[in-house]
Design an enzyme around this catalytic site. Structure first.
Site: not given
Length: 674
Positions: A318, A338, A409, A152, A143, A432, A430
């Site tokens: 964890r 958290q 980490g 755009s 396309y 469409e 970004t």
């Protein structure tokens, strides 16, 4: 993945205790999130087919070179096509297979854009010619719309298609460097044909951008055709990620194509060079747009749910701090900080799954209306699909990165699956349509709708609440305690009032300005926020609608109610300045919302692992040592480290040339004073 065994020894389920505490029937939730029993069965069968096929292995993607990565993607795509043909898979099964292979490749744009555009813009005769070849992959299409200097603003494209009546041909040309087609997936190395968007020029008149089919490579040896320059644009962001896709560049130097290669469903050029519009309404092209955008929204839920699954499972495994008197350290998932960052993302993944289901219905509804020449709701549909594409992709991209941070980490390791997931997904913000520009389109729709309301026109669909704008701009919230926020009508009115008031404020500023377009530009940041508020309202309203329905499975409805309330209150507290600035809420009411949000965290906590299990992602699909179903994180991180090419030798290459001279102080000579 459940039941996986290695070398005859069954893996230990480190998350069994978490799953035992679930307060709902997980299998029923899996069926709901899949979209129904049939969809669940198809997804489960195809996911396992892919997971158990060694050709589709992907654990080494982040370690291999770009050339190896791309060649491997060709191998996988070819193997998938062989399976599709041998097993006679349906279109639905084939689409699920491509999704579970989880590796961007040339078939994505071939099936998702090239074929979709042919269906929407080609005549029946053209479809018969091109689709027959495309469906069996006798040709591979891409396309080609975006250019090096234009994205755009489609109307600003520079590629030209000039009609030559003496030969009954169009001449495709790239007149400037910035007219180079740039970014089309599949173009760089795989595609044989391109759906090229170019300015149609005939009889010395420019009729704007239209679509043309151009062959760009030989079907015999795949060599680019004469006067066609085509190649790959280079390495993109991240390891693995989207680098398995051959995003390409394309230039034409006066390349001739038959007149019939112009897609002529909506307009045509005669042999004499006369431009004629079809008697078919141009709005018929909206169907393809809605189809693509509903797929993007559905995909947002999939990607966000993958990141959240990894983060929730790892947070439960964890342990960090708090261990005293020989007691185990505290599970990270038990910390409020958290939960405050993670649980709203879990609720958002559910919210986007639900709005994705609604958009699937919307596409069916739009298709039926278009077939009956009913275009009455197209402005509203265009606005809501543009806006939902914008907010879901932006939030998902940010959410994946948030999940990476929530994994500490280890989340930075490619073994976590999160860096590659982010790199593969972030382009959705970004393609469409740029997300900010899409929100500005929504803002224009809101302003126009308010103008129509003032003249007595009743808005429809997702904008219907603006018909009640007088009430929404004058009413005050009546919440007096935290639990009042659990009332769906209270939540809905809060979001409607916020959106209506922000839109009205913008509309008044634009209407009072001497130059409305200049005012729109000056007010664009506020207009973007008003559009975002409208789109968030859509998601909240669809989640509320779903949560109020009776659903099969013990505890399923209750969990959806909790997640719905959490999603809405998380948005409300995050954007509390909007609700306060518009005057609908007081500071005390926002505090009540925050208190109720914390209470909802306690409701989610015992179900968190089971809620992500309900997304039913296999270990193969997640591709994460941190998000494994069995929770055996550290074993697989350790094993994975030894697979890195740097560990193939005990003494690293380059030691004798570069490292030993440093260690033996022989790099600078005897006179050095260092």
């Amino acid at each position: 993945m459940e039941g996986i065994e290695e070398r005859g020894v069954k893996e230990v389920d480190y998350l069994a205790e978490e799953r035992a505490g679930a307060q709902f029937h997980v299998h029923s939730m899996k069926i709901f999130l899949a979209g129904g029993q049939h969809e669940y069965e198809v997804s489960t069968r195809i996911a396992n087919l892919v997971a158990n096929d060694p050709v589709f292995a992907k654990e080494d993607r982040a370690r291999i070179s770009r050339k190896e990565l791309y060649k491997n993607s060709l191998k996988k795509a070819g193997h998938a096509w062989k399976i599709i043909l041998e097993k006679g898979l349906t279109e639905e099964e084939s689409m699920r297979m491509r999704a579970f292979i989880d590796e961007p490749n040339y078939t994505d744009l071939h099936w998702g854009m090239f074929i979709t555009a042919l269906k929407g813009q080609a005549t029946e005769e053209q479809q018969h010619k091109w689709l027959r070849q495309a469906y069996k992959l006798a040709i591979i299409g891409c396309y080609a719309q975006t250019e090096l200097g234009h994205g755009s603003n489609v109307q600003g494209l520079e590629t030209t298609a000039t009609f030559d009546p003496s030969t009954d041909e169009f001449v495709l040309n790239s007149p400037t460097l910035t007219s180079t087609k740039w970014w089309p997936g599949g173009l760089g190395k795989a595609s044989t044909h391109a759906l090229v968007y170019a300015r149609l020029i005939t009889d010395s008149q420019d009729y704007g951008v239209h679509a043309f089919i151009a062959q760009i490579r030989s079907l015999d040896d795949h060599i680019p055709l004469p006067n066609v320059t085509v190649g790959d644009i280079g390495v993109k962001f991240g390891n693995g990620g989207y680098n398995s896709m051959d995003n390409g560049l394309l230039r034409f130097d006066h390349v001739r194509i038959p007149r019939e290669n112009m897609l002529m469903k909506l307009a045509r050029v005669t042999e004499q060079g006369k431009y004629e519009r079809s008697n078919k309404p141009r709005q018929l092209g909206y169907g393809a747009m809605v189809y693509i955008r509903q797929g993007i929204v559905a995909e947002a839920s999939v990607y966000l749910s993958r990141a959240v699954t990894i983060a929730v499972r790892y947070s439960a495994v964890r342990r960090q701090f708090g261990g005293k008197d020989d007691k185990a350290e505290v599970q990270v998932i038990d910390y409020r900080t958290q939960q405050h960052r993670l649980f709203p993302l879990l609720a958002t993944a559910y919210a986007y799954r639900i709005v994705g289901f609604w958009m699937k219905w919307l596409y069916a509804d739009v298709t039926e209306r278009l077939n009956n020449n009913d275009f009455s709701n197209l402005p509203e549909v265009h606005a809501c699909t543009a806006g939902l594409k914008s907010i879901t992709t932006s939030v998902t991209a940010d959410g994946i990165e948030q999940c990476r941070k929530l994994c500490g980490g280890h989340g930075y390791l490619c073994a976590s699956g999160l860096p590659e997931l982010y790199a593969a997904y972030v382009p959705a913000c970004t393609y469409e349509g740029d997300n900010t520009i899409l929100l500005l389109q929504v803002a224009r729709f809101l302003l126009k709708t308010l103008t129509q309301v003032a003249s007595g026109t009743k808005p429809v669909g997702t904008a219907a609440y603006l018909g009640n704008v007088q009430h929404l701009t004058s009413v005050n919230c009546e919440v007096s305690q935290g639990k009042d926020w659990l009332n769906p009508s209270v939540l809905l009115e809060a979001f409607e009032a916020r959106s209506a008031r922000m839109a009205v404020a913008c509309a008044m500023h634009v209407a009072e300005a001497p130059d409305s377009e200049l005012a729109f530009e000056e007010l664009s940041p506020e207009l973007v926020e008003a559009a975002r508020a409208h789109c968030q309202l859509i998601v909240v309203s669809k989640f509320i609608e779903q949560a109020q329905k009776d659903l099969p499975g013990e505890g399923v409805k209750q969990q959806l109610e909790v997640l719905c309330n959490l999603y809405a209150l998380s948005l409300l507290t995050t954007h509390s300045s909007d609700f306060l600035a518009t005057g609908y809420l007081t500071g005390t009411q926002v505090s009540h919302a925050k208190d109720q949000q914390k209470a909802l965290f306690s409701c989610v906590r015992p179900n968190a692992v089971a809620l992500v299990d309900a997304f039913d992602h296999t270990d193969h699909y997640l591709g994460s040592a941190l998000g494994r179903y069995d929770g055996d994180v550290y074993t697989h991180l350790y094993k994975g480290a030894w697979k890195d090419p740097l560990n193939e030798s005990v003494v690293t290459e380059g030691y004798h040339e570069y490292l030993r001279p440093v260690l033996t102080q022989q790099l600078w000579g005897p006179t050095s004073k260092l």
